[in-house]
Design a protein around this motif. Sequence first.
Motif, PDB file in Angstrom:
ATOM      1  N   GLN A   1      -2.348  -1.819 -10.438  1.00 34.11           N
ATOM      2  CA  GLN A   1      -3.283  -2.593  -9.622  1.00 34.11           C
ATOM      3  C   GLN A   1      -2.676  -3.884  -9.090  1.00 34.11           C
ATOM      4  O   GLN A   1      -1.898  -4.556  -9.772  1.00 34.11           O
TER       5      GLN A   1
ATOM      6  N   GLN B   1       0.627  -0.639  -6.510  1.00 34.21           N
ATOM      7  CA  GLN B   1      -0.348  -0.600  -5.415  1.00 34.21           C
ATOM      8  C   GLN B   1       0.082  -1.504  -4.258  1.00 34.21           C
ATOM      9  O   GLN B   1      -0.073  -1.143  -3.087  1.00 34.21           O
ATOM     10  N   GLN B   2       0.625  -2.643  -4.577  1.00 35.67           N
ATOM     11  CA  GLN B   2       1.090  -3.559  -3.530  1.00 35.67           C
ATOM     12  C   GLN B   2       2.190  -2.926  -2.695  1.00 35.67           C
ATOM     13  O   GLN B   2       2.161  -2.974  -1.461  1.00 35.67           O
TER      14      GLN B   2
ATOM     15  N   ASN C   1       0.630  -0.109  -0.549  1.00 33.15           N
ATOM     16  CA  ASN C   1      -0.167  -0.629   0.557  1.00 33.15           C
ATOM     17  C   ASN C   1       0.711  -1.202   1.664  1.00 33.15           C
ATOM     18  O   ASN C   1       0.426  -1.022   2.858  1.00 33.15           O
TER      19      ASN C   1
ATOM     20  N   HIS D   1       0.716   0.271   5.457  1.00 34.69           N
ATOM     21  CA  HIS D   1       0.370  -0.613   6.570  1.00 34.69           C
ATOM     22  C   HIS D   1       1.440  -0.577   7.656  1.00 34.69           C
ATOM     23  O   HIS D   1       1.128  -0.593   8.862  1.00 34.69           O
TER      24      HIS D   1
ATOM     25  N   GLU E   1      -7.091   0.276   2.395  1.00 35.85           N
ATOM     26  CA  GLU E   1      -7.544   0.012   1.024  1.00 35.85           C
ATOM     27  C   GLU E   1      -7.329   1.278   0.214  1.00 35.85           C
ATOM     28  O   GLU E   1      -7.819   2.343   0.577  1.00 35.85           O
ATOM     29  N   THR E   2      -6.579   1.166  -0.854  1.00 35.25           N
ATOM     30  CA  THR E   2      -6.299   2.321  -1.698  1.00 35.25           C
ATOM     31  C   THR E   2      -7.062   2.204  -3.011  1.00 35.25           C
ATOM     32  O   THR E   2      -7.121   1.131  -3.613  1.00 35.25           O
ATOM     33  N   ILE E   3      -7.623   3.311  -3.459  1.00 35.35           N
ATOM     34  CA  ILE E   3      -8.337   3.391  -4.735  1.00 35.35           C
ATOM     35  C   ILE E   3      -7.646   4.441  -5.595  1.00 35.35           C
ATOM     36  O   ILE E   3      -7.552   5.605  -5.197  1.00 35.35           O
TER      37      ILE E   3
ATOM     38  N   LEU F   1      -7.779   7.079   0.302  1.00 37.77           N
ATOM     39  CA  LEU F   1      -7.698   6.067   1.349  1.00 37.77           C
ATOM     40  C   LEU F   1      -8.320   6.629   2.613  1.00 37.77           C
ATOM     41  O   LEU F   1      -8.344   7.843   2.829  1.00 37.77           O
TER      42      LEU F   1
END
Length: 255
Positions: A23, A32-33, A36, A40, A48-50, A68
Amino acid sequence: MEDTLQRFFLEIAYDGTAYHGWQIQHNAVSVQQKLNDALHKILRYPIETIGAGRTDTGVHARQLFIHLDIPIGKIQDESRFLHALNSLLPPDIAAHRIFPVDKEAHARFDATERAYEYHIHFRKNPFLRHKSWQLRELPDLAIMNNAAMFLIGTQDFGCFSKSHTQVYTNICTVTQAYWQKTDDGLVFHITANRFLRNMVRAIVGTLLDIGLKTKAPESMLDIIGSKDRAKAGTSVPAHGLYLTKVVYPYIDTAF
C-alpha cells in the motif's frame, strides 16, 4: 463518467525486499506506488488501484490481483499493454495478466480464498537471503503439524492479530494449514477466506515455539482460546512470507 470506464483485473507478482509493503505510504516506497506511476505513464489518466490485500514490508507476492477502472478504448491489445507496463515497472515487479471484469467486481471484497507460504532454511545460503528465514535449530515437524490441525475451521484468531487494527471481526475460516519438508528446509502452507494483520507470521512463530520447545500440540487450543496476542509466539521475519494465491468465484486464478 462511469459509462466511459471499463473495470479490469490486473495480476501481478513481486519481490517485496525493496518495498514498504503493497500500500502507498508517505515517505516510503511501496509496490502500489511503483505500479500506479507506470500505469499513469502508459494511460495518461489518473488511476486508482485496489489490491486483494496488503502485504507488509519485505513480504513477497507470487499472485496478487488488483482492480482498476480504465477509459474504454485505452487498451486495444492486452498483450501489448502488458509488454509496455512491464517495460516501465522495476525488475522486481511483474504484470502477468490483465482482463476486463464486471463493473461491480472488487479485488479485495470478492476474494473468497487467499493462500500464503512461509519458507525456512537451516544451512546458510546466499541465494535465499531475503527469500527465506534461516533457523539454527531443527523443530519437530510432526508436533508442529499436529498443532497446525487446531487452526482448521472458523474461529476467533485475535491472538495472532497485530494490536489496535481497525477490523470488524477477528473471525476467519482456515481451510488448510500444514508444514512440508523441502530440499532446503521447511515450508508452512496456510489457506483461509481472510487474514488478520500479521496473522501468518504470528502463527508461524507460535508453531515454531511449540516445535522447538516440544510443547504438546494441544497447547495451540489454549492460545487460540485466550484471544490474547501475548499468549502466542513472536512474529517471524517478513522476508520468508509469500502471498501465493487469491481465489475469486468468477475467474480462473490458476496461471
